[in-house]
Design a protein around this motif. Structure first.
Motif, short mmCIF file in Angstrom:
data_model
loop_
_atom_site.label_atom_id
_atom_site.label_comp_id
_atom_site.label_asym_id
_atom_site.label_seq_id
_atom_site.Cartn_x
_atom_site.Cartn_y
_atom_site.Cartn_z
N MET A 119 0.86 -1.17 0.00
CA MET A 119 0.00 0.00 0.00
C MET A 119 0.91 1.24 0.00
O MET A 119 1.78 1.37 0.83
N ASN A 120 0.66 2.14 -0.94
CA ASN A 120 1.48 3.36 -0.98
C ASN A 120 0.95 4.39 0.03
O ASN A 120 -0.08 4.19 0.67
N ALA A 121 1.69 5.47 0.17
CA ALA A 121 1.37 6.47 1.19
C ALA A 121 -0.01 7.09 0.97
O ALA A 121 -0.75 7.34 1.94
N GLU A 122 -0.37 7.33 -0.28
CA GLU A 122 -1.67 7.93 -0.57
C GLU A 122 -2.81 7.00 -0.15
O GLU A 122 -3.79 7.43 0.48
N GLU A 123 -2.70 5.73 -0.49
CA GLU A 123 -3.73 4.75 -0.11
C GLU A 123 -3.79 4.58 1.40
O GLU A 123 -4.87 4.45 1.98
N LEU A 124 -2.63 4.59 2.03
CA LEU A 124 -2.56 4.46 3.47
C LEU A 124 -3.24 5.65 4.16
O LEU A 124 -4.02 5.48 5.10
N LEU A 125 -2.98 6.84 3.66
CA LEU A 125 -3.59 8.04 4.22
C LEU A 125 -5.11 7.99 4.04
O LEU A 125 -5.87 8.37 4.94
N GLU A 126 -5.56 7.48 2.91
CA GLU A 126 -6.98 7.34 2.66
C GLU A 126 -7.61 6.36 3.65
O GLU A 126 -8.68 6.62 4.21
N GLN A 127 -6.92 5.23 3.89
CA GLN A 127 -7.43 4.22 4.82
C GLN A 127 -7.51 4.75 6.25
O GLN A 127 -8.52 4.54 6.93
N ILE A 128 -6.45 5.42 6.70
CA ILE A 128 -6.48 5.89 8.08
C ILE A 128 -7.51 7.00 8.27
O ILE A 128 -8.10 7.12 9.34
N THR A 129 -7.76 7.77 7.23
CA THR A 129 -8.80 8.79 7.30
C THR A 129 -10.17 8.14 7.44
O THR A 129 -10.99 8.58 8.26
N ILE A 130 -10.41 7.09 6.67
CA ILE A 130 -11.69 6.38 6.75
C ILE A 130 -11.87 5.77 8.14
O ILE A 130 -12.93 5.90 8.76
N ARG A 161 -0.37 14.45 13.27
CA ARG A 161 0.63 15.52 13.29
C ARG A 161 1.91 15.11 12.58
O ARG A 161 2.52 15.90 11.85
N GLU A 162 2.34 13.86 12.78
CA GLU A 162 3.56 13.38 12.13
C GLU A 162 3.41 13.33 10.62
O GLU A 162 4.32 13.73 9.89
N ILE A 163 2.28 12.85 10.14
CA ILE A 163 2.06 12.78 8.70
C ILE A 163 2.00 14.19 8.12
O ILE A 163 2.57 14.46 7.06
N ALA A 164 1.31 15.10 8.80
CA ALA A 164 1.24 16.49 8.31
C ALA A 164 2.64 17.12 8.29
O ALA A 164 2.99 17.84 7.35
N ARG A 165 3.44 16.83 9.29
CA ARG A 165 4.82 17.36 9.33
C ARG A 165 5.65 16.79 8.18
O ARG A 165 6.35 17.54 7.48
N LYS A 166 5.54 15.50 7.93
CA LYS A 166 6.33 14.87 6.86
C LYS A 166 5.93 15.39 5.49
O LYS A 166 6.78 15.66 4.65
N THR A 167 4.62 15.52 5.27
CA THR A 167 4.19 16.03 3.96
C THR A 167 4.56 17.50 3.80
O THR A 167 4.89 17.94 2.70
N GLY A 168 4.53 18.24 4.89
CA GLY A 168 4.93 19.65 4.84
C GLY A 168 6.41 19.81 4.51
O GLY A 168 6.80 20.71 3.77
N GLN A 169 7.22 18.92 5.04
CA GLN A 169 8.66 18.98 4.77
C GLN A 169 8.97 18.60 3.33
O GLN A 169 9.96 19.07 2.77
N ASN A 170 8.15 17.75 2.73
CA ASN A 170 8.42 17.28 1.38
C ASN A 170 7.75 18.12 0.30
O ASN A 170 7.81 17.76 -0.88
N ARG A 171 7.12 19.20 0.69
CA ARG A 171 6.51 20.09 -0.31
C ARG A 171 7.59 20.88 -1.01
O ARG A 171 8.59 21.30 -0.42
N GLU A 172 7.38 21.07 -2.29
CA GLU A 172 8.32 21.87 -3.05
C GLU A 172 7.96 23.35 -2.84
O GLU A 172 6.78 23.70 -2.82
N PRO A 173 8.97 24.19 -2.68
CA PRO A 173 8.64 25.59 -2.47
C PRO A 173 8.03 26.20 -3.73
O PRO A 173 8.40 25.85 -4.85
N GLY A 179 4.90 12.58 0.08
CA GLY A 179 5.19 13.71 -0.80
C GLY A 179 4.31 14.92 -0.52
O GLY A 179 3.27 14.84 0.13
N GLY A 180 4.76 16.03 -1.05
CA GLY A 180 4.05 17.29 -0.88
C GLY A 180 2.66 17.27 -1.48
O GLY A 180 1.78 18.02 -1.05
N GLN A 181 2.44 16.41 -2.48
CA GLN A 181 1.11 16.33 -3.09
C GLN A 181 0.07 15.78 -2.11
O GLN A 181 -1.13 15.92 -2.34
#
Length: 173
Positions: free
Chosen positions: A1-12, A158-170, A91-93
């Motif tokens: 499961m990739n990060a996007e699918e995982l984020l979708e699952q934990i949100t559900i 909070r950890e996921i939000a921090r990681k995605t924030g760090q990986n955003r392209e300026p 990723g930042g996306q």
């Protein structure tokens, strides 16, 4: 499961847990009101009319415990998958979805606070009640598990939000 699918699952699953807590709050508040009425009747030496209270309470707590026992392994597996996902995969996306999950985790925390308030009111009434055999220890076990899981989910959000924030392209506007 990739990060996007995982984020979708934990949100559900976060939404599922919030819904469960919201559904469980009203019956606990009702049980607390019934207990208050019973203790008042006992104090005034009036015959207790609510003879179904103890079985109702015990069945409520047993059902809640069974539900939590089914949910806990799912959350343990999801948290383990998040920990195993490399930071670069967040990723930042995914930043907007991560913020959405963070928001839903906060809503879960508020639902947990409402349930905890009902639990506290019930325990305050139960303090000196010995007229019926109630499985209050099981309710306390559910309380500990729910508050612990909610805290873990908030930390995860909070950890996921921090990681995605760090990986955003300026952005260069």
């Amino acid at each position: 499961m990739n990060a996007e699918e995982l984020l979708e699952q934990i949100t559900i699953w976060c939404d599922e847990l919030r819904t469960l807590l919201q559904q469980q709050t009203a019956p606990l508040e009702d049980l607390g009101r019934r207990l208050l009425q019973i203790t008042q009747q006992l104090r005034k030496n009036i015959e207790v009319r609510d003879t179904a209270f103890a079985p109702d309470f015990n069945s409520y707590v047993k059902a809640l415990r069974n539900t939590l026992d089914q949910i806990d392994p799912v959350w343990a597996a999801l948290r383990a998958q998040v920990r195993q996902t490399p930071d670069k995969d967040w990723g930042g996306q995914l930043a907007l979805a991560a913020k959405g999950f963070n928001s839903r985790a906060k809503a879960l925390s508020r639902a947990c606070d409402d349930w905890t308030a009902a639990y506290d009111r019930f325990c305050k009434q139960y303090k000196n009640f010995t007229a019926a055999k109630l499985n209050v220890w099981l309710l306390t076990s559910c309380y500990n598990d729910l508050t612990g899981l909610t805290g873990k989910i908030l930390f995860l959000a909070r950890e996921i939000a921090r990681k995605t924030g760090q990986n955003r392209e300026p952005s260069y506007d």
